[in-house]
Design an enzyme around this catalytic site. Structure first.
Site, PDB file in Angstrom:
ATOM      1  N   VAL A   1     -11.927  -6.341   1.315  1.00 44.18           N
ATOM      2  CA  VAL A   1     -11.113  -5.082   1.053  1.00 44.18           C
ATOM      3  C   VAL A   1     -10.717  -5.487   2.969  1.00 44.18           C
ATOM      4  CG1 VAL A   1     -11.896  -2.100   2.124  1.00 44.18           C
ATOM      5  CG2 VAL A   1     -13.007  -3.579   0.280  1.00 44.18           C
TER       6      VAL A   1
ATOM      7  N   THR B   1       0.906  -1.305  -0.319  1.00 49.51           N
ATOM      8  CA  THR B   1       0.133  -0.475   0.027  1.00 49.51           C
ATOM      9  C   THR B   1       1.467   1.031   0.261  1.00 49.51           C
ATOM     10  OG1 THR B   1      -1.611  -1.158   1.394  1.00 49.51           O
ATOM     11  CG2 THR B   1      -1.845   1.081   1.367  1.00 49.51           C
TER      12      THR B   1
HETATM   13  N1  ASP Z   1      -2.846  -3.281   3.295  1.00 46.80           N
HETATM   14  C1  ASP Z   1      -3.081  -4.381   1.630  1.00 46.80           C
HETATM   15  C2  ASP Z   1      -4.401  -4.861   2.351  1.00 46.80           C
HETATM   16  O1  ASP Z   1      -4.692  -5.842   2.974  1.00 46.80           O
HETATM   17  C3  ASP Z   1      -1.840  -4.681   1.028  1.00 46.80           C
HETATM   18  C4  ASP Z   1      -0.551  -4.255   1.658  1.00 46.80           C
HETATM   19  O2  ASP Z   1      -0.497  -3.366   1.614  1.00 46.80           O
HETATM   20  O3  ASP Z   1       0.146  -4.857   1.660  1.00 46.80           O
HETATM   21  O4  ASP Z   1      -4.823  -4.719   0.786  1.00 46.80           O
END
Ligand code: ASP
Length: 305
Positions: free
Chosen positions: A178, A149
């Site tokens: 989500v 993210t």
């Molecule tokens: N936190 C994000 C999600 O779980 C993915 C990530 O940051 O790697 O959608």
């Protein structure tokens, strides 16, 4: 007066430079944080956010994004939205409403359409090819098998703190899944009087600790930014290992109300920071017991995103 900006992963470097310019020129923290995220949403070299984002099980790129204004505590968020250029811009606009601040799927798309947000097909032939190659090969979703993210936290000259996030979530996720990224309290939180925090990593684990709000609470209780971030990630990791046998990769950035940063992580984690008194730099954070060690990238870190 102080300004500062921090972003997750190496991919945030150019966005951090853009955000710094805005802040240096007395710009607003909301504009800076959103500009940082948009830079990554538009960059085709980064495959976990916006354009060329990672598809779900059905080969569709569904995006999540969040925004929070630390002055008003207003937040906006979109989940599982398809066919638009910038989830974070849509999220920011939702923060101005009295109700209906978090929209998902068809509702989010109808809202974005009604507000004339720019449309874009984020699925490219290259990414669709990757999807075709992996869709049967990947047996189990694992952390960092291609998802990250982009999170930005910005503090401006007036003392306003804002948080902005965007992701395509887990590669080959179930349709409708989500994660933490658009969820205030889990994926991001901002209060200009105390500090701001935002997370990246496996959303299912981040949400178990309401991690960004947890870090805010620790700042409020008087911890330094480094202590708050590192202790919150360490304790959540240990708790999940004890209670359910495992904690997947999680990382978190925070800024206190004076622009000092903190990082917590249970894996090697690059981030970018710039401030009125510190030049823009990419750093690597490493877990070190219940603390975190920060160093400049070396040759061994070249494979980190
Ligand atoms: N936190 C994000 C999600 O779980 C993915 C990530 O940051 O790697 O959608």
């Amino acid at each position: 007066m102080a300004w500062a900006v921090i972003g997750t992963w190496r991919m945030s470097r150019e966005g951090c430079a853009k955000a710094s310019e805005i802040l240096k020129n007395n710009g607003d923290a909301a504009d800076a944080a959103v500009a940082g995220v948009c830079d990554v949403e538009d960059n085709p070299s980064f495959h976990s956010v916006g354009y060329t984002g990672l598809p779900d099980k059905e080969g569709r790129v569904k995006l999540d994004g969040g925004f929070m204004d630390g002055n008003t505590l207003h937040f906006g968020a979109v989940g599982s939205i398809e066919g638009f250029r910038s989830p974070v811009r849509i999220a920011r606009s939702l923060a101005d409403r009295e109700f209906n601040n978090f929209l998902v799927g068809a509702g989010a798309e109808a809202y974005a359409q009604s507000q004339s947000f720019e449309r874009r097909d984020n699925l490219t032939p290259e990414i669709y090819q990757k999807y075709l190659e992996k869709k049967n090969a990947v047996k189990k979703l694992s952390s960092y098998s291609g998802h990250d993210t982009v999170c930005f936290l910005a503090l401006d000259h007036s003392g306003r703190l804002c948080a902005a996030t965007s992701t395509s979530g887990l590669f080959l996720k179930d349709p409708g899944r989500v994660g933490d990224t658009p969820l205030a309290g889990a994926g991001f939180y901002a209060d200009s009087l105390i500090g701001a925090a935002a997370a990246t990593g496996v959303g299912e684990d981040i949400m178990k600790g309401a991690l960004s709000h947890e870090v805010y609470c620790r700042l409020k209780a008087g911890m330094s930014a480094m202590e708050a971030a590192s202790s919150a990630v360490y304790e959540l990791s240990e708790t999940l290992k004890k209670r359910s046998g495992a904690c997947r990769s999680i990382s978190l950035i925070c800024l206190d109300s004076r622009g000092r940063y903190g990082v917590g992580t249970n894996t090697s984690f690059p981030f970018v920071y710039a401030a009125w008194n510190e030049p823009l730099e990419t750093w690597i954070a490493e877990p070190d017991g219940n603390a975190v060690r920060i160093h400049l990238p070396g040759p061994e870190d070249l494979n980190l995103d």
